[in-house]
Structures are given as structure tokens and as C-alpha cells.
Design an enzyme around this catalytic site. Structure first.
Site, PDB file in Angstrom:
ATOM      1  N   GLU A   1      10.176  -5.175  15.543  1.00  0.00           N
ATOM      2  CA  GLU A   1       9.032  -4.358  15.293  1.00  0.00           C
ATOM      3  C   GLU A   1       7.993  -4.430  16.182  1.00  0.00           C
ATOM      4  O   GLU A   1       6.885  -4.002  15.915  1.00  0.00           O
ATOM      5  CB  GLU A   1       8.660  -4.830  13.719  1.00  0.00           C
TER       6      GLU A   1
ATOM      7  N   CYS B   1      -2.824  -2.142  13.444  1.00  0.00           N
ATOM      8  CA  CYS B   1      -1.520  -1.760  13.705  1.00  0.00           C
ATOM      9  C   CYS B   1      -1.738  -0.315  14.467  1.00  0.00           C
ATOM     10  O   CYS B   1      -0.578   0.015  14.805  1.00  0.00           O
ATOM     11  CB  CYS B   1      -1.274  -1.245  12.034  1.00  0.00           C
TER      12      CYS B   1
ATOM     13  N   ALA C   1       0.723  -1.179  -0.039  1.00  0.00           N
ATOM     14  CA  ALA C   1       0.133   0.000  -0.237  1.00  0.00           C
ATOM     15  C   ALA C   1       0.821   1.320  -0.058  1.00  0.00           C
ATOM     16  O   ALA C   1       0.769   2.282  -0.847  1.00  0.00           O
ATOM     17  CB  ALA C   1      -0.707   0.013   1.113  1.00  0.00           C
TER      18      ALA C   1
ATOM     19  N   HIS D   1      12.818   5.492   7.982  1.00  0.00           N
ATOM     20  CA  HIS D   1      11.857   6.452   8.480  1.00  0.00           C
ATOM     21  C   HIS D   1      11.334   6.130   9.783  1.00  0.00           C
ATOM     22  O   HIS D   1      10.994   6.836  10.414  1.00  0.00           O
ATOM     23  CB  HIS D   1      10.710   6.723   7.467  1.00  0.00           C
TER      24      HIS D   1
ATOM     25  N   HIS E   1       4.428  -7.517   8.389  1.00  0.00           N
ATOM     26  CA  HIS E   1       4.482  -7.999   9.540  1.00  0.00           C
ATOM     27  C   HIS E   1       3.455  -9.101   9.860  1.00  0.00           C
ATOM     28  O   HIS E   1       2.700  -9.365   9.052  1.00  0.00           O
ATOM     29  CB  HIS E   1       3.789  -6.733  10.432  1.00  0.00           C
TER      30      HIS E   1
END
Ligand code: SUG
Length: 419
Positions: free
Chosen positions: A163, A348, A27, A128, A231
Site C-alpha cells: 500500500e 493520505c 468512513a 477498486h 493503514h
């Protein structure tokens, strides 16, 4: 009050934009360069929280981070005016909204010392995201400062990618009881990076004092990563005794299911077969990036993105599931399209913490009145839209900074979270 699941949602920051920064996140790549709508994005996130509060769930928040991240730019010997475009975009990213990547949480009932342990995620794989952790850690240290209840840990050192909760699941008879913690790591993702490294997962299990007999390390399937599951929470979600998963989520599902059943005999595995929903449809619709929650009056609800309703194979499967006698009794579609366009669904956007709300700094817990007040600030201050070419614009930056200062001041956190 007692121990319960509390969802901390990341408030979507005023610099939300589509810079195409995440390799392997389909995405993010698809929407690179698109116009973003930070105000609408943040309001969508707040509406999701409101819906959860109305269902009787306890809701928390994390604040957006100070952007541009001048401290990080300084370490790179530059500033927002002079940085190359991709570095500037990384310094402006609002990616901390995806609070599932903030930390890994082990509730008190799982740990040797009876404290709830949180390890902030280093997020080193994506530039980032690699500079999120200092500001995240600052918030965790305030929200969970009660040392009688919590232990907050520094990140796992690089190069071991971590993560956070997006690659961690916990299964248990009920939230307050001892659970089985499952760390899902990647080894290879074909053309895409595996972001969670087993070395980081093992380190967290040791640091949190988990019982090895109730801790599993499970490899994510290469096929899933290659299909865009950067993920594990894009292909599986757990709540209490239920694991809701795609058939192709794990490298060796037979071994995993057998180990899980041995460690937690009451586990119920709801598996979606690839013949009914392809990996591509699962990832496009974010069927599994749902909040699977236990409602106060019993029964489980799946809070999932509206995109799931628009994907026929997914919705057909869900309707059949609901018609049957399974543990998931209710479907609650929510509109978080602005976040979805960067690869972040309802799950998320939140970090789950099983704890007693009385032990948490109340400034991080919200009711409907507080959500109204935050929504008003968002409506008054957040930029309406951002094009990637705007990211260096000094007026836009001033507005983003003003938005942040107003929110932090409202939440009475300015003394603690100075940029
Ligand atoms: O890390 N997207 C995030 C999405 C994170 C979703 N979180 C979970 N699955 N738990 C990421 O890939 C896109 C930013 C951009 O391209 O501008 C981004 O960072």
C-alpha cells in the site's frame, strides 16, 4: 536549491464519489451511498496545497486518473454500460487522490547506489485500488525520469499486498542525511484485511538497496486494524527525528522503540496514550493522519484535519502538547472533509519525496499561480455532485472525461498521458 521534502498531492478527480468500496475503512462504509461533491473536494485539496506553499514548503502534484478505467474493464470482458454496479463503481473510483498509497520512496541518502528509489504500490487488497498502479507508474516515470537521480520500479507481484508510503516511515536527523526506514505490515486485522504484507515490505527494502542495519520491519497491532486503522498512517506519523504515534499502533511497541532508539539515538517519540485519546477517537478524528512538517525557519507543524479540533479528547490533548516544550510547535487545521468522508486525511492526500526539486519534471511542481489556474479548471469543469446511482450516466461520464482532458492539456501532459 537543495535536497528537501516535497509533498506531491493527488488532485482530487472529477469522479470522486462515495461507493463504500473499502472494507475496514470505517468512513468509507459510513458514507456509502452519500452524495459526493467532486468540485468542492478538489478545491479543498488545492487549498491545503496553497496553505503549504504559503508556509514555504515545496509542493508537487499528481494528476487524477482517466475514469472510467476502460482498460481495466476491458480486461474483465466488460465496459461501463454493462458492468455490474460494484465493478462499475471500482472503475469510476477517484481513489488515486490518496497519493500516500502511490509508491514507497527511499531517498538517495538511504540507498546503496545513491539514487532515490520509488516502487509503485500494487494495492491488490482492494479491487477498486488494484488497477491504479499502471496510470500511477506512468506519472512516476515522467516526474522522476532523470536516471541520474531516480530509479522507478514496477509493482511487487501479487498476492503480496503493498500500500506504499502509508505503511512506511522514515526517521533521520535531518531530511538529507541517512535515515532509518520503517516498514509497518499487518498480519491480522480481526474482521478486516491486513493490507500491507511483510513479504512486499521486505522485497521493497531489497529492491531499494537499503542497509539492513537501518531498516526495521514492524508489525501493526491487530487492535489498531480492527479499530479501523487500515493503514499505519492512521495511527502514526514521522518527520525527521520525531515519531508521533498512538500507544496502541504497534504489536510490540517496546521492541520497536528499543530497536529504533538503537538505530537512531536522537529519535524523539511523542506517544499519545489510550487513556487520553482512545483508538476510536484517534481514528474518527484522524489525529495522526496529519502532515508533520519541518518549517523553513525551523520547528515542526502538524497539518491536521478540522475533525481533530471537533473531537474534544483529541483537541485537549493537542493543546496540552503545544503548551509543553515538545518538538511539535504549531497546529494547522485544514478542511478536507470530502476526502475525509472516504477515510482520507491530509497525510493520505500526499506522497513525500525527499529530493532536489531541480531533478523533477517541473510540470509536477506547483506555485500559487499554478494552483489558481488548476482551481479555475476545477471550478469550470468538475461536476458539482455525484450520487452513486449516477455512475453509469453517459452525460456524467462525458463530463468527467472532458474535465480530465482539460486539466492534462493545461499541464502540458496530454502528449505523455493519453488515456
Ligand atoms: O484505500 N478510501 C481509501 C482511503 C485511503 C487513505 N489513505 C491512507 N490512509 N494513506 C482506502 O480505503 C474509499 C473509496 C470508496 O469507498 O468509494 C477509499 O478507497
Amino acid at each position: 536549491m537543495s535536497v528537501r521534502e516535497i509533498n506531491f498531492d493527488g488532485i482530487i478527480g472529477p469522479s470522486h464519489n462515495y461507493a463504500g468500496l473499502s472494507l475496514g475503512n470505517l468512513a468509507s462504509a459510513r458514507n456509502a451511498g452519500a452524495l459526493s461533491y467532486p468540485r468542492a473536494a478538489a478545491l479543498q485539496g488545492l487549498e491545503k496545497m496553497r496553505g503549504n506553499v504559503r508556509m514555504g514548503l515545496t509542493q508537487g502534484i499528481f494528476l487524477p486518473q482517466w475514469r472510467p478505467d476502460v482498460a481495466w474493464l476491458g480486461k474483465l470482458g466488460t465496459d461501463v454500460g454493462n458492468a455490474e454496479p460494484h465493478i462499475r463503481a471500482a472503475a469510476m473510483s477517484a481513489s488515486s487522490m490518496w497519493a500516500a498509497n502511490a509508491a514507497t520512496v527511499s531517498p538517495a541518502s538511504d540507498t546503496a547506489d545513491g539514487l532515490t528509489h520509488l516502487t509503485v504500490a500494487n494495492l491488490v487488497t482492494m479491487p477498486h485500488r488494484s488497477h491504479e498502479w499502471p496510470q500511477t507508474l506512468a506519472q512516476l516515470r515522467i516526474a522522476f525520469s532523470d536516471e541520474k537521480a531516480f530509479a522507478v520500479h514496477d509493482p511487487i507481484p501479487a498476492p503480496f499486498g503493498d500500500e506504499g508510503a502509508a505503511n512506511h516511515m522514515r526517521l533521520t536527523q535531518s531530511h538529507g542525511e541517512a535515515g532509518v526506514e520503517i516498514f509497518v505490515y499487518g498480519r491480522s486485522g480481526g474482521a478486516f484485511p491486513a493490507r500491507q504484507h511483510v513479504e512486499a515490505s521486505r522485497a521493497i527494502a531489497r529492491i531499494h538497496g537499503l542497509d539492513p542495519a537501518r531498516t526495521l520491519f514492524v508489525e501493526q497491532s491487530e487492535e489498531a486494524i480492527a479499530a479501523g486503522a487500515f493503514h499505519n498512517d492512521v495511527v502514526a506519523v514521522a518527520n525527521e527525528h520525531v515519531l508521533f504515534t498512538h500507544e496502541l499502533a504497534f504489536a510490540d511497541k517496546a521492541a520497536f522503540y528499543a530497536d529504533l532508539r538503537a538505530a537512531l539515538p536522537c529519535v524523539e517519540i511523542v506517544e499519545v496514550p489510550a487513556s487520553a485519546v482512545s483508538l476510536a477517537d484517534a481514528i474518527k478524528s484522524y489525529l495522526f493522519n496529519a502532515q508533520l512538517v519541518t518549517l523553513p525557519n525551523g520547528g515542526m507543524a502538524l497539518i491536521l484535519p478540522t475533525e481533530a479540533r471537533e473531537t474534544p479528547a483529541v483537541w485537549n490533548w493537542l493543546e496540552q502538547m503545544i503548551a509543553g516544550n515538545g518538538p511539535i510547535r504549531q497546529l494547522v487545521p485544514v478542511d478536507v472533509r470530502q476526502s475525509m468522508a472516504n477515510g482520507g486525511g491530509p497525510a493520505c492526500l500526499r506522497l513525500r519525496v525527499v529530493a532536489d526539486p531541480r531533478d523533477i519534471d517541473p510540470r509536477f511542481l506547483v506555485d500559487e499561480a499554478q494552483l489558481d489556474a488548476i482551481a479555475q479548471i476545477v471550478s469550470d469543469y468538475w461536476p458539482e455532485s455525484i450520487a452513486p446511482d449516477d455512475l453509469g450516466d453517459t452525460r456524467l461520464i462525458a463530463r468527467i472525461e472532458q474535465s480530465w482532458l482539460t486539466l492534462v492539456d493545461h499541464l502540458q501532459l496530454s502528449g505523455d498521458l493519453v488515456p
